[in-house]
Design an enzyme around this catalytic site. Structure first.
Site, PDB file in Angstrom:
ATOM      1  N   LYS A 103     -37.558 -14.498  14.492  1.00  0.00           N
ATOM      2  CA  LYS A 103     -37.047 -15.852  14.744  1.00  0.00           C
ATOM      3  C   LYS A 103     -37.067 -16.616  13.431  1.00  0.00           C
ATOM      4  O   LYS A 103     -37.895 -16.335  12.565  1.00  0.00           O
ATOM      5  CB  LYS A 103     -37.929 -16.583  15.769  1.00  0.00           C
ATOM      6  CG  LYS A 103     -37.232 -17.719  16.465  1.00  0.00           C
ATOM      7  CD  LYS A 103     -36.357 -17.226  17.598  1.00  0.00           C
ATOM      8  CE  LYS A 103     -35.618 -18.325  18.305  1.00  0.00           C
ATOM      9  NZ  LYS A 103     -35.003 -17.847  19.555  1.00  0.00           N
ATOM     10  N   GLY A 215     -31.026 -29.585  30.252  1.00  0.00           N
ATOM     11  CA  GLY A 215     -30.382 -29.102  29.012  1.00  0.00           C
ATOM     12  C   GLY A 215     -28.927 -28.799  29.304  1.00  0.00           C
ATOM     13  O   GLY A 215     -28.625 -27.958  30.154  1.00  0.00           O
ATOM     14  N   GLY A 217     -26.599 -27.886  26.938  1.00  0.00           N
ATOM     15  CA  GLY A 217     -26.039 -27.304  25.716  1.00  0.00           C
ATOM     16  C   GLY A 217     -25.362 -25.991  26.051  1.00  0.00           C
ATOM     17  O   GLY A 217     -24.879 -25.788  27.176  1.00  0.00           O
ATOM     18  N   ASN A 218     -25.329 -25.099  25.097  1.00  0.00           N
ATOM     19  CA  ASN A 218     -24.653 -23.816  25.296  1.00  0.00           C
ATOM     20  C   ASN A 218     -25.150 -23.131  26.571  1.00  0.00           C
ATOM     21  O   ASN A 218     -24.365 -22.783  27.454  1.00  0.00           O
ATOM     22  CB  ASN A 218     -24.887 -22.927  24.051  1.00  0.00           C
ATOM     23  CG  ASN A 218     -24.312 -21.536  24.228  1.00  0.00           C
ATOM     24  OD1 ASN A 218     -23.515 -21.288  25.125  1.00  0.00           O
ATOM     25  ND2 ASN A 218     -24.698 -20.624  23.369  1.00  0.00           N
ATOM     26  N   GLY A 220     -27.437 -24.191  29.137  1.00  0.00           N
ATOM     27  CA  GLY A 220     -27.495 -24.956  30.383  1.00  0.00           C
ATOM     28  C   GLY A 220     -26.116 -25.283  30.935  1.00  0.00           C
ATOM     29  O   GLY A 220     -25.856 -25.129  32.133  1.00  0.00           O
TER      30      GLY A 220
HETATM   31  P1  NAD Z   1     -28.160 -26.068  22.450  1.00  0.00           P
HETATM   32  O1  NAD Z   1     -28.526 -26.710  21.163  1.00  0.00           O
HETATM   33  O2  NAD Z   1     -26.770 -25.603  22.653  1.00  0.00           O
HETATM   34  O3  NAD Z   1     -28.538 -27.034  23.670  1.00  0.00           O
HETATM   35  C1  NAD Z   1     -29.788 -27.622  23.814  1.00  0.00           C
HETATM   36  C2  NAD Z   1     -29.667 -28.683  24.904  1.00  0.00           C
HETATM   37  O4  NAD Z   1     -30.953 -29.213  25.180  1.00  0.00           O
HETATM   38  C3  NAD Z   1     -28.780 -29.863  24.526  1.00  0.00           C
HETATM   39  O5  NAD Z   1     -28.034 -30.255  25.649  1.00  0.00           O
HETATM   40  C4  NAD Z   1     -29.796 -30.957  24.170  1.00  0.00           C
HETATM   41  O6  NAD Z   1     -29.277 -32.254  24.372  1.00  0.00           O
HETATM   42  C5  NAD Z   1     -30.865 -30.626  25.182  1.00  0.00           C
HETATM   43  N1  NAD Z   1     -32.171 -31.193  24.818  1.00  0.00           N
HETATM   44  C6  NAD Z   1     -32.733 -31.291  23.591  1.00  0.00           C
HETATM   45  N2  NAD Z   1     -33.925 -31.892  23.693  1.00  0.00           N
HETATM   46  C7  NAD Z   1     -34.110 -32.166  25.012  1.00  0.00           C
HETATM   47  C8  NAD Z   1     -35.144 -32.779  25.763  1.00  0.00           C
HETATM   48  N3  NAD Z   1     -36.236 -33.252  25.164  1.00  0.00           N
HETATM   49  N4  NAD Z   1     -34.976 -32.865  27.109  1.00  0.00           N
HETATM   50  C9  NAD Z   1     -33.873 -32.376  27.714  1.00  0.00           C
HETATM   51  N5  NAD Z   1     -32.872 -31.806  27.062  1.00  0.00           N
HETATM   52  C10 NAD Z   1     -32.989 -31.699  25.735  1.00  0.00           C
HETATM   53  O7  NAD Z   1     -29.216 -24.854  22.619  1.00  0.00           O
HETATM   54  P2  NAD Z   1     -29.076 -23.583  23.546  1.00  0.00           P
HETATM   55  O8  NAD Z   1     -28.568 -22.464  22.715  1.00  0.00           O
HETATM   56  O9  NAD Z   1     -28.402 -23.963  24.814  1.00  0.00           O
HETATM   57  O10 NAD Z   1     -30.623 -23.250  23.814  1.00  0.00           O
HETATM   58  C11 NAD Z   1     -31.343 -23.845  24.890  1.00  0.00           C
HETATM   59  C12 NAD Z   1     -32.574 -23.004  25.190  1.00  0.00           C
HETATM   60  O11 NAD Z   1     -32.170 -21.675  25.506  1.00  0.00           O
HETATM   61  C13 NAD Z   1     -33.577 -22.863  24.045  1.00  0.00           C
HETATM   62  O12 NAD Z   1     -34.884 -22.786  24.568  1.00  0.00           O
HETATM   63  C14 NAD Z   1     -33.202 -21.536  23.422  1.00  0.00           C
HETATM   64  O13 NAD Z   1     -34.281 -20.956  22.701  1.00  0.00           O
HETATM   65  C15 NAD Z   1     -32.867 -20.763  24.669  1.00  0.00           C
HETATM   66  N6  NAD Z   1     -32.048 -19.572  24.458  1.00  0.00           N
HETATM   67  C16 NAD Z   1     -30.815 -19.669  23.899  1.00  0.00           C
HETATM   68  C17 NAD Z   1     -30.041 -18.525  23.756  1.00  0.00           C
HETATM   69  C18 NAD Z   1     -28.636 -18.577  23.224  1.00  0.00           C
HETATM   70  O14 NAD Z   1     -27.936 -17.559  23.313  1.00  0.00           O
HETATM   71  N7  NAD Z   1     -28.159 -19.691  22.718  1.00  0.00           N
HETATM   72  C19 NAD Z   1     -30.540 -17.281  24.150  1.00  0.00           C
HETATM   73  C20 NAD Z   1     -31.809 -17.230  24.730  1.00  0.00           C
HETATM   74  C21 NAD Z   1     -32.550 -18.384  24.880  1.00  0.00           C
END
Ligand code: NAD
Length: 412
Positions: A103, A215, A217-218, A220
């Site tokens: 990471k 969440g 983002g990508n 959620g």
């Molecule tokens: P992202 O940056 O696309 O989205 C993150 C989201 O979380 C955004 O909507 C942001 O506004 C929201 N957020 C940030 N702080 C917050 C808070 N305090 N309360 C509520 N919402 C909040 O990131 P992502 O890629 O969607 O990743 C989200 C989670 O999924 C992380 O824990 C990441 O480690 C995990 N993850 C991601 C992937 C991937 O392929 N992108 C794979 C496995 C795990």
């Protein structure tokens, strides 16, 4: 949270007591192979130099090269990166893909950077770590606040340094430069496959299931869209600015358009605003934390009303909360299984890059489904053999057995 790594390793200690793992083997798995911290000077748009700190933790490469996301977030610190790298090592073993965990991250608020500052920072990170990453060494990917464009800059900078086009150094790239079809939605789709199968095992009908997703983002947002398209009712979503709730269900496409216009989900016309804390306590069947770590802890665990928690974020349930949830009969589908779809399709992307031969989306999604269903079956059987409802414990047993087996075969 300080000592996050220590808390994560606790899970390993517990599992080692359930299986025949020697003290020496446990000692190897309790520490990352390598921890790297690099200073990253960047010329800002105003001409001044700002020095950032970049981290990369390479956890264990017994089963294959290190692999794991790159996070740009103000709260990034070494303890967190170590924890996330450890979870990646466990996740790759649960998913049975040939990678070890890794990471990386930078403590930065990307919202304060211009696009060109973000590009210079990403290129500085790549130069700082160029000797430590590579297709057979360590392969970064997107995580919180990093995206395909950032992966493209990383791949470009690395290719310039090495003097050859090297798409396989990073996954989650745009498809135009070697990304895989289906990668952007892979984490969400994988989580969705797992949830559907768990509901089938528990004989819970889809139309009775309401979901709250933290969440947007990508991970959620894509999960919410996939689940809604499949007939589930999404009653709440949130982002860092707050959340929305409508017990009759949200029109997600309209919420998305609203977020694109206003840059947050709150103040949407046909729903109530709620806080991120309240979202976790809503009366829903399934709660889907898809933002950051430790949002469910000892303080709020007793107020969680969901029957199932699908951990799409990494580490959303703090150690102390797990026992409380388990006693209430809440089934926690752990991150190392629930969100493994991302790294599974990252693995497919890497394979396609190394072969220079690209798959269509149907093949990617079909293979994702097979890989994650196999992982779920193995974890479920292990949980049944343990005679409890602790899926995380079962997933760790599966992972640790695979890691230790590989260690024993390779020797030290
Ligand atoms: P992202 O940056 O696309 O989205 C993150 C989201 O979380 C955004 O909507 C942001 O506004 C929201 N957020 C940030 N702080 C917050 C808070 N305090 N309360 C509520 N919402 C909040 O990131 P992502 O890629 O969607 O990743 C989200 C989670 O999924 C992380 O824990 C990441 O480690 C995990 N993850 C991601 C992937 C991937 O392929 N992108 C794979 C496995 C795990």
């Amino acid at each position: 949270m300080a000592h996050q790594f220590k808390a994560a390793i606790n899970q390993l200690n517990k599992v080692s007591q359930l299986r025949h793992i020697t003290y020496d083997e446990l000692e190897i798995l309790r520490r990352p192979d390598r921890v790297i911290e690099v200073s990253l000077p960047v010329i800002m748009d105003n001409g001044k130099i700002k020095v950032f700190t970049g981290y990369r933790v390479q956890y264990n490469n017994t089963r294959g090269p290190y692999k794991g996301g790159l996070r740009f977030h103000p709260q990034v610190n070494l303890d967190e990166v170590k924890t996330l790298a450890f979870w990646m090592a466990i996740k790759c073993a649960v998913a049975d893909i040939p990678y070890g965990g890794g990471k990386g991250g930078i403590a930065v608020d990307v919202k304060t950077l211009s696009l060109s500052e973000l590009e210079r920072l990403t290129r500085a990170y790549t130069r700082g770590f160029a000797d430590f990453i590579g297709p057979n060494i360590d392969i970064p990917a997107p995580d919180v606040y990093t995206n395909p464009q950032i992966m493209a800059w990383l791949m470009d900078e690395y290719s310039h340094i090495k003097g050859e086009n090297t798409p396989a150094v990073v996954t989650g790239k745009p498809v135009e430069i070697g990304g895989s079809l289906g990668r952007e939605t892979a984490t969400s789709l994988g989580g969705f496959y797992v949830l559907e199968q768990v509901l089938a095992k528990l004989k819970i009908a889809k139309h009775k299931v309401s979901l709250a997703v933290q969440g947007f983002g990508n991970v959620g947002m894509n999960f919410a869209l996939i689940a809604q398209a499949a007939g589930f009712q999404i009653v709440a979503v949130s982002d860092s600015g707050g959340g929305l709730y409508n017990e009759k269900g949200l029109d997600l496409k309209a919420v998305l358009a609203h977020k694109q216009k206003t840059s947050c989900v709150k103040n949407f016309k046909s729903a109530k605003n709620i806080s991120n804390e309240k979202l976790l306590e809503l009366p829903v069947e399934v709660l889907v934390p898809a933002a950051l770590e430790n949002v469910i802890d000892e303080n709020n665990a007793s107020r969680v009303k969901a029957k199932i928690i699908l951990e799409l974020a990494n580490g959303p349930t703090a150690g102390g909360a797990e026992d409380k949830l388990s006693k209430k009969g809440v089934l926690v589908i752990p991150d190392v299984l629930a969100n493994a779809g991302g790294v599974i399709v990252s693995y497919f992307e890497w394979v396609q890059n190394l072969r220079h031969f690209y798959w269509d989306q149907a093949k990617v999604e079909d293979r994702l489904k097979r890989q994650i269903m196999n992982a779920l079956e193995k974890v479920w059987q292990t949980m049944e053999a343990q005679g409890n409802n602790n899926m995380r414990e079962a997933a760790y047993i599966v992972a640790v057995e695979r890691l230790v087996k590989a260690l024993r075969i390779r020797g030290i």
